[in-house]
Scaffold this motif. Structure first.
Motif, PDB file in Angstrom:
ATOM      1  N   TYR A 235       7.463  -0.401   7.052  1.00 18.55           N
ATOM      2  CA  TYR A 235       7.071   1.005   7.104  1.00 18.55           C
ATOM      3  C   TYR A 235       7.744   1.705   8.291  1.00 18.55           C
ATOM      4  O   TYR A 235       8.280   2.805   8.160  1.00 18.55           O
ATOM      5  CB  TYR A 235       5.551   1.147   7.201  1.00 18.55           C
TER       6      TYR A 235
ATOM      7  N   ARG B  78       9.506   6.207   2.732  1.00 15.18           N
ATOM      8  CA  ARG B  78       8.295   6.201   3.549  1.00 15.18           C
ATOM      9  C   ARG B  78       7.080   6.587   2.693  1.00 15.18           C
ATOM     10  O   ARG B  78       6.010   5.991   2.809  1.00 15.18           O
ATOM     11  CB  ARG B  78       8.489   7.200   4.699  1.00 15.18           C
TER      12      ARG B  78
ATOM     13  N   LEU C   6       5.893   3.719   0.299  1.00 12.00           N
ATOM     14  CA  LEU C   6       5.235   2.650   1.032  1.00 12.00           C
ATOM     15  C   LEU C   6       3.903   3.121   1.612  1.00 12.00           C
ATOM     16  O   LEU C   6       2.909   2.398   1.577  1.00 12.00           O
ATOM     17  CB  LEU C   6       6.162   2.125   2.135  1.00 12.00           C
ATOM     18  N   ARG C   7       3.875   4.361   2.088  1.00  6.95           N
ATOM     19  CA  ARG C   7       2.613   4.878   2.635  1.00  6.95           C
ATOM     20  C   ARG C   7       1.539   4.930   1.553  1.00  6.95           C
ATOM     21  O   ARG C   7       0.393   4.522   1.777  1.00  6.95           O
ATOM     22  CB  ARG C   7       2.830   6.276   3.231  1.00  6.95           C
TER      23      ARG C   7
END
Length: 196
Positions: free
Chosen positions: A93, A148, A151-152
């Motif tokens: 991350y 990002r 994945l977040r």
């Protein structure tokens, strides 16, 4: 560099707690090696990647930052809130936070001092994959492109299993390698005396 070609970023996972190992795995230098595990990993990713990000923890970040201070294409990063210290995905991350664009990541954990550049280049040549040996799946040896945001969204589900992210979200395929010797995973310094 060609504008159309996505730059591949190497990610060295060096932020593990090393509880079983008893000392910092990233800074550990095997008796038969010239350099420590973090340097080994960087040296193997560098020929394949435009940049290498070393994902460190708070304890080893100062030493690693100093170690790679003169390496132009290497940056040491630490976990980004709110996903600190949740294992390998925290490091990945943090790597995705370096860019707003989708990032092509070639991931290598410091636990694999004997993995060859050949193995990594095979992974690099497959868009979505991870390494498999006859007796294990190696999710911290993987290649995929993510953002990002993706994945977040996954981490917000409170699932921090790298396996789930790699197989379910990224839909990575295993690539089988017969030579398990290259994938010896060092969790104890004593393991170094295993017979070759």
């Amino acid at each position: 560099p060609n504008e159309g070609v996505k730059a591949m970023i190497g990610v060295v996972l060096a932020g593990g707690e090393s509880r079983r190992f008893g000392q910092d795995k990233a800074l550990y230098q095997l008796p038969n090696q010239r350099v420590n595990n973090a340097q080994l990993a960087v040296d193997k990713l560098s020929p394949l990647c435009d940049r290498v990000l070393v994902s460190a923890n708070e304890q080893n970040a100062p030493a690693l930052t100093k170690q790679f201070a003169d390496s132009t294409n290497v940056a040491v990063i630490t976990d980004e809130p709110p996903f600190e210290q949740r294992g390998p995905l925290s490091g990945i991350y943090a790597a995705t936070c370096q860019s707003d664009l989708p990032t092509d990541l070639l991931v290598l954990a410091v636990d694999y001092p004997y993995v060859s550049v050949e193995v990594l280049s095979v992974l690099a040549n497959h868009a979505k994959c991870y390494a498999r040996t006859p007796d294990a799946d190696h999710y911290t040896l993987a290649h995929f492109t993510t953002t990002r945001e993706v994945l977040r969204d996954f981490l917000l589900l409170d699932d921090y299993r790298l396996r789930d992210f790699i197989t379910e979200v990224q839909q990575c395929d295993p690539i089988s390698f017969a030579n398990a010797e290259l994938f010896v995973n060092y969790n104890t310094p004593e393991a170094d005396s295993h017979a070759h």
